[in-house]
Design a protein around this motif. Structure first.
Motif: not given
Length: 372
Positions: A63-64, A67, A98-99, A101
């Motif tokens: 996830e990181d 992003f 989940g972070s 969009s």
């Protein structure tokens, strides 16, 4: 032909030859200048790419990493559009991310990438127009003039597509070189695969292989710290410490496989009435710790009672009734215990429940008979 005419003709030929050489020299200078400009542009591109790769390698999880890529690509390469399309059925499908969009990430179904024809090569350059649109783009993307689609992973089994776009129709025109974009596709694909593999290994190292709950190694980094450092300054934390009654004798009589089944059943009972994010730790053997951040005393008592009931109602295993003893302890913002202190209080209460016959819960430091 007179000597004068011959000399004039030679002079004319020489003049035209010099003019031709001068023209060729100008063309060569223009070509060299263009090559040098492209080299400088590529040098800047790869310098930015190196910086982005360095940031990506510092990412702690998929996830990181996603992003970081989205933010870095937009800012470093002046892009008007960056989006992941990831295959829900692939190895990365188990990560919620989940972070990100819907503007950043769209999940696609199995074989959808292949059916779109994108997996035939690593990079596609597309000029967009009303007559030549791309089906995965929405109405909010109508401002784009061109996009590049980068296939992530092995072309035989791609797990995703990275789209980068610009309002400039010539930015990703089909006649442009795609070498840099192919390199980018390979870097992004490999780093995402490695990030998922690293996270999987890290998760395995703190996961109890039998029950799927966390193990003692998961608790170790937090054990000596105040609860507020883990769960926040204003959060009340409740703790349940559960132990299966007479488990050692049951396991010896009925065998290890039956014992393992009982432990799995107890783990599910502890998970049944709490959030999936609440840490459940198998401390070893038949002992479990359940930490409930933001859970008040009354709610924790209810959960303990429901857990005791769920275990007892699970039935009889080969003629043996399965029950458990549970200790309950609380910590609030004005009593910021260390994690291990709260667990120790719940452990003590569990031993009281066991001494009183088991199949019940006891509350630590209650100052009264609170058995149930």
């Amino acid at each position: 032909m007179s000597k004068k005419e011959k000399a004039s003709k030679v002079e004319d030929l020489s003049s035209r030859r010099f003019q031709q050489m001068a023209d060729e020299n100008r063309e060569l200078k223009v070509y060299v200048a263009d090559v040098m400009q492209r080299l400088r542009q590529n040098e800047r591109l790869f310098s930015r790419m190196f910086d982005l790769e360095s940031q990506v390698l510092k990412s702690t999880d998929p996830e990181d990493l996603c992003f970081t890529l989205l933010r870095g690509l937009r800012s470093s390469f002046e892009l008007d559009f960056v989006r992941f399309w990831l295959d829900r059925s692939s190895f990365i499908g188990g990560h919620k991310l989940g972070s990100l969009s819907e503007r950043d990430l769209v999940w696609v179904e199995k074989d959808e990438i292949r059916e779109m024809g994108i997996s035939r090569k690593q990079a596609w350059l597309i000029q967009l127009s009303p007559e030549h649109a791309f089906d995965w783009l929405g109405s909010q993307d109508q401002h784009l003039g061109s996009i590049a689609l980068l296939t992530l992973g092995d072309l035989d089994r791609p797990f995703g597509v990275l789209g980068v776009g610009s309002i400039d129709r010539d930015r990703f025109a089909p006649d442009q070189s795609s070498d840099f974009l192919q390199h980018l596709a390979q870097v992004v694909g490999l780093t995402l695969e490695h990030a998922v593999a690293r996270e999987h290994l890290a998760r395995l190292s703190v996961t109890d292989t039998l029950t799927g709950s966390q193990n003692r190694r998961f608790l170790q980094p937090h054990s000596h710290h105040p609860l507020s450092q883990w769960f926040g300054n204003v959060t009340q934390v409740s703790c349940l410490y559960a132990d299966v009654d007479q488990f050692k004798g049951l396991s010896e009589r009925l065998g290890e496989e039956v014992g393992d089944n009982v432990l799995n059943m107890v783990s599910k009972a502890l998970h049944k009435h709490v959030r999936s994010s609440d840490p459940l730790i198998r401390m070893g053997g038949d002992e479990f710790v359940l930490l409930l951040p933001g859970c008040g005393e009354e709610k924790a008592r209810d959960i303990a009672a429901l857990t005791i009931q769920a275990i007892a109602e699970s039935g009889v295993v080969e003629g043996e009734q399965i029950t458990a003893s549970v200790g309950v302890a609380f910590s609030s913002a004005n009593r910021d215990l260390a994690v291990k202190e709260l667990i120790a209080l719940a452990d003590q209460a569990m031993y009281v429940a066991k001494a009183l016959g088991g199949n019940r819960f006891e509350v630590a430091d209650s100052g009264e008979d609170s058995g149930h």
